[in-house]
Design a protein around this motif. Structure first.
Motif, PDB file in Angstrom:
ATOM      1  N   SER A 194     161.011  73.513 100.608  1.00 25.11           N
ATOM      2  CA  SER A 194     160.687  72.948  99.308  1.00 25.11           C
ATOM      3  C   SER A 194     159.313  73.433  98.899  1.00 25.11           C
ATOM      4  O   SER A 194     158.347  73.252  99.632  1.00 25.11           O
ATOM      5  CB  SER A 194     160.702  71.417  99.390  1.00 25.11           C
ATOM      6  OG  SER A 194     160.279  70.861  98.176  1.00 25.11           O
ATOM      7  N   ARG A 195     159.217  74.058  97.752  1.00 26.00           N
ATOM      8  CA  ARG A 195     157.917  74.539  97.271  1.00 26.00           C
ATOM      9  C   ARG A 195     157.193  73.487  96.455  1.00 26.00           C
ATOM     10  O   ARG A 195     155.987  73.328  96.570  1.00 26.00           O
ATOM     11  CB  ARG A 195     158.092  75.773  96.408  1.00 26.00           C
ATOM     12  CG  ARG A 195     158.346  77.015  97.195  1.00 26.00           C
ATOM     13  CD  ARG A 195     158.343  78.194  96.267  1.00 26.00           C
ATOM     14  NE  ARG A 195     158.622  79.399  97.027  1.00 26.00           N
ATOM     15  CZ  ARG A 195     158.112  80.554  96.721  1.00 26.00           C
ATOM     16  NH1 ARG A 195     157.338  80.680  95.677  1.00 26.00           N
ATOM     17  NH2 ARG A 195     158.391  81.610  97.443  1.00 26.00           N
ATOM     18  N   LYS A 196     157.924  72.786  95.596  1.00 25.59           N
ATOM     19  CA  LYS A 196     157.287  71.849  94.656  1.00 25.59           C
ATOM     20  C   LYS A 196     156.554  70.726  95.368  1.00 25.59           C
ATOM     21  O   LYS A 196     155.507  70.291  94.933  1.00 25.59           O
ATOM     22  CB  LYS A 196     158.324  71.262  93.708  1.00 25.59           C
ATOM     23  CG  LYS A 196     158.868  72.264  92.727  1.00 25.59           C
ATOM     24  CD  LYS A 196     159.895  71.634  91.819  1.00 25.59           C
ATOM     25  CE  LYS A 196     160.500  72.674  90.913  1.00 25.59           C
ATOM     26  NZ  LYS A 196     161.598  72.158  90.125  1.00 25.59           N
ATOM     27  N   THR A 197     157.121  70.240  96.453  1.00 22.49           N
ATOM     28  CA  THR A 197     156.527  69.098  97.156  1.00 22.49           C
ATOM     29  C   THR A 197     156.243  69.445  98.608  1.00 22.49           C
ATOM     30  O   THR A 197     156.340  68.601  99.484  1.00 22.49           O
ATOM     31  CB  THR A 197     157.472  67.881  97.082  1.00 22.49           C
ATOM     32  OG1 THR A 197     158.716  68.242  97.685  1.00 22.49           O
ATOM     33  CG2 THR A 197     157.698  67.422  95.657  1.00 22.49           C
ATOM     34  N   ALA A 198     155.861  70.692  98.856  1.00 23.88           N
ATOM     35  CA  ALA A 198     155.691  71.174 100.227  1.00 23.88           C
ATOM     36  C   ALA A 198     154.697  70.356 101.042  1.00 23.88           C
ATOM     37  O   ALA A 198     154.883  70.168 102.245  1.00 23.88           O
ATOM     38  CB  ALA A 198     155.277  72.645 100.223  1.00 23.88           C
ATOM     39  N   ALA A 199     153.664  69.843 100.424  1.00 27.56           N
ATOM     40  CA  ALA A 199     152.630  69.119 101.167  1.00 27.56           C
ATOM     41  C   ALA A 199     153.141  67.817 101.763  1.00 27.56           C
ATOM     42  O   ALA A 199     152.741  67.435 102.864  1.00 27.56           O
ATOM     43  CB  ALA A 199     151.429  68.834 100.269  1.00 27.56           C
ATOM     44  N   THR A 200     154.034  67.130 101.082  1.00 25.39           N
ATOM     45  CA  THR A 200     154.521  65.835 101.562  1.00 25.39           C
ATOM     46  C   THR A 200     156.002  65.853 101.936  1.00 25.39           C
ATOM     47  O   THR A 200     156.434  65.071 102.767  1.00 25.39           O
ATOM     48  CB  THR A 200     154.307  64.742 100.503  1.00 25.39           C
ATOM     49  OG1 THR A 200     154.954  65.160  99.287  1.00 25.39           O
ATOM     50  CG2 THR A 200     152.827  64.517 100.245  1.00 25.39           C
ATOM     51  N   GLU A 201     156.756  66.724 101.296  1.00 20.60           N
ATOM     52  CA  GLU A 201     158.198  66.835 101.554  1.00 20.60           C
ATOM     53  C   GLU A 201     158.534  68.315 101.702  1.00 20.60           C
ATOM     54  O   GLU A 201     159.011  68.963 100.766  1.00 20.60           O
ATOM     55  CB  GLU A 201     158.995  66.215 100.394  1.00 20.60           C
ATOM     56  CG  GLU A 201     158.703  64.742 100.220  1.00 20.60           C
ATOM     57  CD  GLU A 201     159.240  64.202  98.905  1.00 20.60           C
ATOM     58  OE1 GLU A 201     159.770  63.088  98.936  1.00 20.60           O
ATOM     59  OE2 GLU A 201     159.122  64.873  97.858  1.00 20.60           O
ATOM     60  N   PRO A 202     158.260  68.878 102.883  1.00 19.99           N
ATOM     61  CA  PRO A 202     158.354  70.323 103.046  1.00 19.99           C
ATOM     62  C   PRO A 202     159.766  70.908 103.036  1.00 19.99           C
ATOM     63  O   PRO A 202     159.932  72.100 102.817  1.00 19.99           O
ATOM     64  CB  PRO A 202     157.675  70.566 104.392  1.00 19.99           C
ATOM     65  CG  PRO A 202     157.777  69.273 105.120  1.00 19.99           C
ATOM     66  CD  PRO A 202     157.762  68.207 104.076  1.00 19.99           C
ATOM     67  N   PHE A 203     160.764  70.071 103.260  1.00 18.00           N
ATOM     68  CA  PHE A 203     162.134  70.573 103.320  1.00 18.00           C
ATOM     69  C   PHE A 203     163.064  69.739 102.451  1.00 18.00           C
ATOM     70  O   PHE A 203     162.755  68.600 102.113  1.00 18.00           O
ATOM     71  CB  PHE A 203     162.648  70.561 104.768  1.00 18.00           C
ATOM     72  CG  PHE A 203     161.821  71.408 105.694  1.00 18.00           C
ATOM     73  CD1 PHE A 203     161.923  72.786 105.688  1.00 18.00           C
ATOM     74  CD2 PHE A 203     160.918  70.819 106.564  1.00 18.00           C
ATOM     75  CE1 PHE A 203     161.147  73.566 106.523  1.00 18.00           C
ATOM     76  CE2 PHE A 203     160.136  71.586 107.414  1.00 18.00           C
ATOM     77  CZ  PHE A 203     160.247  72.967 107.393  1.00 18.00           C
ATOM     78  N   THR A 204     164.203  70.338 102.126  1.00 18.87           N
ATOM     79  CA  THR A 204     165.245  69.648 101.374  1.00 18.87           C
ATOM     80  C   THR A 204     166.554  69.797 102.126  1.00 18.87           C
ATOM     81  O   THR A 204     166.899  70.898 102.559  1.00 18.87           O
ATOM     82  CB  THR A 204     165.395  70.236  99.952  1.00 18.87           C
ATOM     83  OG1 THR A 204     164.157  70.082  99.266  1.00 18.87           O
ATOM     84  CG2 THR A 204     166.495  69.542  99.180  1.00 18.87           C
ATOM     85  N   LEU A 205     167.248  68.696 102.276  1.00 15.29           N
ATOM     86  CA  LEU A 205     168.598  68.696 102.832  1.00 15.29           C
ATOM     87  C   LEU A 205     169.548  68.810 101.656  1.00 15.29           C
ATOM     88  O   LEU A 205     169.552  67.960 100.775  1.00 15.29           O
ATOM     89  CB  LEU A 205     168.864  67.398 103.606  1.00 15.29           C
ATOM     90  CG  LEU A 205     170.302  67.162 104.045  1.00 15.29           C
ATOM     91  CD1 LEU A 205     170.720  68.191 105.098  1.00 15.29           C
ATOM     92  CD2 LEU A 205     170.464  65.749 104.585  1.00 15.29           C
ATOM     93  N   SER A 206     170.312  69.882 101.619  1.00 22.62           N
ATOM     94  CA  SER A 206     171.339  70.066 100.593  1.00 22.62           C
ATOM     95  C   SER A 206     172.669  69.954 101.313  1.00 22.62           C
ATOM     96  O   SER A 206     172.895  70.617 102.319  1.00 22.62           O
ATOM     97  CB  SER A 206     171.201  71.430  99.923  1.00 22.62           C
ATOM     98  OG  SER A 206     169.967  71.515  99.240  1.00 22.62           O
ATOM     99  N   ARG A 207     173.534  69.094 100.780  1.00 24.25           N
ATOM    100  CA  ARG A 207     174.781  68.843 101.504  1.00 24.25           C
ATOM    101  C   ARG A 207     175.933  68.595 100.554  1.00 24.25           C
ATOM    102  O   ARG A 207     175.750  68.266  99.396  1.00 24.25           O
ATOM    103  CB  ARG A 207     174.621  67.660 102.439  1.00 24.25           C
ATOM    104  CG  ARG A 207     174.328  66.347 101.739  1.00 24.25           C
ATOM    105  CD  ARG A 207     173.960  65.261 102.744  1.00 24.25           C
ATOM    106  NE  ARG A 207     173.638  64.015 102.105  1.00 24.25           N
ATOM    107  CZ  ARG A 207     174.396  62.922 102.142  1.00 24.25           C
ATOM    108  NH1 ARG A 207     175.527  62.927 102.805  1.00 24.25           N
ATOM    109  NH2 ARG A 207     174.019  61.824 101.531  1.00 24.25           N
ATOM    110  N   LYS A 208     177.121  68.780 101.101  1.00 20.47           N
ATOM    111  CA  LYS A 208     178.350  68.439 100.409  1.00 20.47           C
ATOM    112  C   LYS A 208     178.907  67.234 101.144  1.00 20.47           C
ATOM    113  O   LYS A 208     179.201  67.316 102.342  1.00 20.47           O
ATOM    114  CB  LYS A 208     179.335  69.605 100.443  1.00 20.47           C
ATOM    115  CG  LYS A 208     180.536  69.425  99.555  1.00 20.47           C
ATOM    116  CD  LYS A 208     181.427  70.652  99.642  1.00 20.47           C
ATOM    117  CE  LYS A 208     181.885  71.099  98.301  1.00 20.47           C
ATOM    118  NZ  LYS A 208     182.766  72.284  98.398  1.00 20.47           N
TER     119      LYS A 208
END
Length: 172
Positions: A78-92
């Motif tokens: 995650s670029r937009k919130t890298a400092a506090t939320e560095p990753f995004t879980l994308s799922r189906k």
């Protein structure tokens, strides 16, 4: 993350900007200069995971998940919130709905966490938290059964780096 240099004297070399390096530190830091191997090991261990797709945007994640089986997932930077939320879980989901949830990281407790938000007011939001000083892989293993993450979504550019190829001479 790496870009072709526009400087004519650089001979088309790959370069990393200070902004990109900052993101790298948010995603995989801290970088202890006394033990730089730990930083490099965190990167190497993460990119080896078949569910890790790196620095891709939500549109690319949606495209990859669109043809994936239900309960498939990927983790991206995650670029937009890298400092506090560095990753995004994308799922189906098991119902076939694609959703994206930020994975937070707390440096003070050295823990990953994710908040599952429910639209229904009957269900309270749920916090899933990893163990202190656990890796991203440890956290994903912890939440897999709780979120029905059954299959890693195919398409990670990193996987080709870890497949050994066997070259045969001649024709068969």
């Amino acid at each position: 993350m790496l870009f072709r240099s526009t400087d004519p004297t650089s001979r088309n070399r790959l370069v990393m900007t200070t902004e990109s390096f900052g993101h790298l530190l948010y995603w995989f830091g801290p970088l202890d200069l006394k033990q730089p191997d730990e930083f490099l090991d965190r990167i190497a261990n993460t990119v080896r995971k078949d569910w890790f797709h790196g620095d891709i945007d939500s549109a690319t994640a949606n495209s990859r998940l669109a043809t994936a089986a239900k309960s498939s997932f990927l983790v991206r930077c995650s670029r937009k919130t890298a400092a506090t939320e560095p990753f995004t879980l994308s799922r189906k989901t098991k119902e076939g709905i694609i959703c994206h949830q930020r994975i937070a990281y707390s440096p003070s407790s050295a823990t990953f966490s994710i908040v599952i938000k429910y639209k229904s007011k009957e269900k309270k939001d749920k916090l899933l938290q990893g163990k202190p000083h656990g890796s991203l892989d440890d956290f994903i293993r912890l939440i897999k059964p709780k979120l029905h993450l059954d299959k890693a979504c195919k398409g990670s550019d990193f996987q080709s780096l870890f497949v050994s190829t066997q070259v045969l001479e001649g024709y068969m």
